[in-house]
Structure formats: structure tokens, C-alpha cells
Design a protein around this motif. Sequence first.
Motif, PDB file in Angstrom:
ATOM      1  N   TYR A  55      28.799  10.394   5.853  1.00  0.00           N
ATOM      2  CA  TYR A  55      28.252  10.090   4.784  1.00  0.00           C
ATOM      3  C   TYR A  55      26.346  10.181   4.702  1.00  0.00           C
ATOM      4  N   GLU A  56      26.311  11.014   4.496  1.00  0.00           N
ATOM      5  CA  GLU A  56      24.170  11.234   3.983  1.00  0.00           C
ATOM      6  C   GLU A  56      24.164  11.407   2.770  1.00  0.00           C
ATOM      7  N   THR A  57      22.490  10.053   2.517  1.00  0.00           N
ATOM      8  CA  THR A  57      22.254  11.029   1.288  1.00  0.00           C
ATOM      9  C   THR A  57      20.514  11.379   1.646  1.00  0.00           C
ATOM     10  N   THR A  58      20.026  12.177   0.525  1.00  0.00           N
ATOM     11  CA  THR A  58      18.791  12.233   1.032  1.00  0.00           C
ATOM     12  C   THR A  58      18.288  12.266   0.141  1.00  0.00           C
ATOM     13  N   LYS A  59      16.854  11.756   0.108  1.00  0.00           N
ATOM     14  CA  LYS A  59      15.793  11.716  -1.257  1.00  0.00           C
ATOM     15  C   LYS A  59      14.683  13.336  -1.339  1.00  0.00           C
ATOM     16  N   ASP A  60      14.710  13.409  -2.490  1.00  0.00           N
ATOM     17  CA  ASP A  60      13.449  14.506  -3.095  1.00  0.00           C
ATOM     18  C   ASP A  60      12.429  14.050  -2.723  1.00  0.00           C
ATOM     19  N   PRO A  61      12.332  14.605  -1.460  1.00  0.00           N
ATOM     20  CA  PRO A  61      10.876  13.909  -2.015  1.00  0.00           C
ATOM     21  C   PRO A  61       9.271  15.149  -2.888  1.00  0.00           C
ATOM     22  N   VAL A  62      10.849  14.880  -3.729  1.00  0.00           N
ATOM     23  CA  VAL A  62       8.965  15.497  -4.939  1.00  0.00           C
ATOM     24  C   VAL A  62       9.327  14.518  -6.356  1.00  0.00           C
ATOM     25  N   ALA A  63      10.769  14.075  -6.066  1.00  0.00           N
ATOM     26  CA  ALA A  63      11.171  13.422  -7.813  1.00  0.00           C
ATOM     27  C   ALA A  63      10.866  11.918  -6.932  1.00  0.00           C
ATOM     28  N   ILE A  64       9.619  11.472  -6.994  1.00  0.00           N
ATOM     29  CA  ILE A  64       9.062  10.114  -6.301  1.00  0.00           C
ATOM     30  C   ILE A  64       7.816   9.348  -7.537  1.00  0.00           C
ATOM     31  N   LEU A  65       8.246   8.296  -8.332  1.00  0.00           N
ATOM     32  CA  LEU A  65       7.342   7.797  -8.753  1.00  0.00           C
ATOM     33  C   LEU A  65       7.317   6.289  -8.412  1.00  0.00           C
ATOM     34  N   VAL A  66       5.527   5.602  -7.965  1.00  0.00           N
ATOM     35  CA  VAL A  66       5.152   4.286  -7.313  1.00  0.00           C
ATOM     36  C   VAL A  66       4.838   4.050  -8.550  1.00  0.00           C
ATOM     37  N   SER A  67       5.156   2.631  -8.550  1.00  0.00           N
ATOM     38  CA  SER A  67       4.318   2.085  -9.388  1.00  0.00           C
ATOM     39  C   SER A  67       4.642   0.852  -9.426  1.00  0.00           C
ATOM     40  N   GLU A  68       3.101  -0.107  -9.114  1.00  0.00           N
ATOM     41  CA  GLU A  68       2.781  -1.269  -9.051  1.00  0.00           C
ATOM     42  C   GLU A  68       4.012  -1.455  -7.503  1.00  0.00           C
ATOM     43  N   ASP A  69       5.573  -2.813  -8.189  1.00  0.00           N
ATOM     44  CA  ASP A  69       6.601  -2.906  -6.594  1.00  0.00           C
ATOM     45  C   ASP A  69       7.564  -2.325  -6.899  1.00  0.00           C
ATOM     46  N   THR A  70       7.510  -0.787  -7.278  1.00  0.00           N
ATOM     47  CA  THR A  70       8.648   0.175  -8.271  1.00  0.00           C
ATOM     48  C   THR A  70       8.485   1.115  -7.904  1.00  0.00           C
ATOM     49  N   ILE A  71       9.865   1.585  -7.223  1.00  0.00           N
ATOM     50  CA  ILE A  71       9.810   2.908  -6.655  1.00  0.00           C
ATOM     51  C   ILE A  71      11.059   3.446  -7.366  1.00  0.00           C
ATOM     52  N   SER A 102       0.795  -1.410  -0.037  1.00  0.00           N
ATOM     53  CA  SER A 102      -0.329   0.137  -0.120  1.00  0.00           C
ATOM     54  C   SER A 102       0.782   1.141  -0.003  1.00  0.00           C
ATOM     55  N   SER A 103       0.267   2.392  -0.144  1.00  0.00           N
ATOM     56  CA  SER A 103       0.921   3.425  -0.555  1.00  0.00           C
ATOM     57  C   SER A 103       2.202   3.659   1.032  1.00  0.00           C
ATOM     58  N   SER A 104       1.087   3.615   2.284  1.00  0.00           N
ATOM     59  CA  SER A 104       1.378   3.633   3.863  1.00  0.00           C
ATOM     60  C   SER A 104       2.801   2.756   3.591  1.00  0.00           C
ATOM     61  N   GLU A 105       2.379   1.526   3.542  1.00  0.00           N
ATOM     62  CA  GLU A 105       3.572   0.463   3.082  1.00  0.00           C
ATOM     63  C   GLU A 105       5.183   1.232   2.634  1.00  0.00           C
ATOM     64  N   TYR A 106       4.618   1.820   1.167  1.00  0.00           N
ATOM     65  CA  TYR A 106       5.690   2.286   0.230  1.00  0.00           C
ATOM     66  C   TYR A 106       6.578   3.524   1.492  1.00  0.00           C
ATOM     67  N   GLU A 107       6.086   4.193   1.661  1.00  0.00           N
ATOM     68  CA  GLU A 107       6.289   5.381   2.880  1.00  0.00           C
ATOM     69  C   GLU A 107       7.434   4.745   3.566  1.00  0.00           C
ATOM     70  N   GLN A 108       7.014   4.246   4.243  1.00  0.00           N
ATOM     71  CA  GLN A 108       7.607   3.558   5.522  1.00  0.00           C
ATOM     72  C   GLN A 108       8.635   2.797   5.028  1.00  0.00           C
ATOM     73  N   ALA A 109       8.684   1.740   4.130  1.00  0.00           N
ATOM     74  CA  ALA A 109       9.879   1.461   3.490  1.00  0.00           C
ATOM     75  C   ALA A 109      10.192   2.088   2.880  1.00  0.00           C
ATOM     76  N   PHE A 110      10.655   3.387   2.304  1.00  0.00           N
ATOM     77  CA  PHE A 110      11.014   3.748   1.778  1.00  0.00           C
ATOM     78  C   PHE A 110      11.664   4.651   2.403  1.00  0.00           C
ATOM     79  N   ASN A 111      11.200   5.483   4.154  1.00  0.00           N
ATOM     80  CA  ASN A 111      11.564   6.179   4.891  1.00  0.00           C
ATOM     81  C   ASN A 111      13.012   5.017   6.173  1.00  0.00           C
ATOM     82  N   ASP A 112      12.614   3.974   5.791  1.00  0.00           N
ATOM     83  CA  ASP A 112      13.113   3.767   6.612  1.00  0.00           C
ATOM     84  C   ASP A 112      14.517   2.762   5.786  1.00  0.00           C
ATOM     85  N   TYR A 113      14.284   2.383   4.358  1.00  0.00           N
ATOM     86  CA  TYR A 113      15.697   2.467   3.469  1.00  0.00           C
ATOM     87  C   TYR A 113      16.325   3.946   3.276  1.00  0.00           C
ATOM     88  N   GLU A 114      16.027   5.029   3.585  1.00  0.00           N
ATOM     89  CA  GLU A 114      17.280   6.242   3.687  1.00  0.00           C
ATOM     90  C   GLU A 114      17.613   6.062   5.169  1.00  0.00           C
TER      91      GLU A 114
END
Length: 160
Positions: free
Chosen positions: A66-82, A5-17
Motif C-alpha cells: 500500500y502507498e498513498t502519494t499526494k499530488d504536490p500541485v493539487a493542494i489548497l490551504v485555507s485557515e485550518d483546512t487542507i 503557519s505554511s511550514s507547519e502545514y507542510e511538515q504536518a502534511f508530509n508526516d501524515y503522508e
Amino acid sequence: MTQASSSEYEQAFNDYEDLWNGDLSKMDIVSESVTVYTPAHPEGAAQGHEGFEEYLQQVHEAFPDYETTKDPVAILVSEDTIMHEWTKTGTFKSAFYGTPPTGRSMNLSGMSKIIMVDGKIQEDYIYLNEKKMFEQLGLTFPDIVSLTPKLVWGKVRNAL
């Protein structure tokens, strides 16, 4: 295989960052058979849970800030791909897979294509400008000339 789900993607994405930023307690967000394709890895990819964790440890030892920062605007989610854009920064302070440190900093923009399976990161394809990374870190001619003796000695030492 289930779609997240959208919230699962968001949580997974935040954890991965967070994981990329050194919080190894978040390793459970990646599958046991994860593959992270990156030009910064000497073999082109970190394979499996342990291989990826070792790679992250190497990154943070070599680049303590070291730090990686995602661009919160430049995210595309489709099926199981981010697909997302990010910025990676850090200062090369310690050897990285045998390459001696230069003390120089990098500030790179790039993107990743992440494949998720059953709510976990299965694959990450990292795209960045390698030439720009090497230039910023002082690993191109003529800057690398001063590192040549250290590089050669490292190869000789590893061969013994």
C-alpha cells in the motif's frame, strides 16, 4: 485555537503522508480524538488515535504494498483546512475486515479535506470512487461470486 503557519502545514502534511504509508511513529501528527471518514472503513470512519492506528494496521496487513502519494500541485490551504488530491495503490493480499483477499491491485485517485486544530490532524474526509475501488479489487459481480463461500464462512465463524 491557533492557525498553523505554511511550514507547519507542510511538515504536518508530509508526516501524515508518511503515516498513511506505514510509518506509525508519526501517529503524533493526529489528535487523540481524530476522526478519519473513509468509505473503506466498515463503519465509515476510524475514530480516535487507537481506532485510526488499528485501521492503518489493517490496511497495511491487507495491502502490504500500500502507498498513498499526494499530488504536490493539487493542494489548497485555507485557515485550518487542507484540500488535496492523492493516489492510493496496493495489492489485496490478506483479509480486510473479514473480506477475503482477491490478489488484485488498485490504483485510485481521490481527494481529502483535512481539518487541523492546534497543529494536529483532527478530521480527514476521504473522497474516492467506491465503485471503481470495488471493481479494481474484484469485489463486484461477477468477480465476487467466487468469494461468496469464503464471505459466508467468515460471517458464520464470527457469529460462533
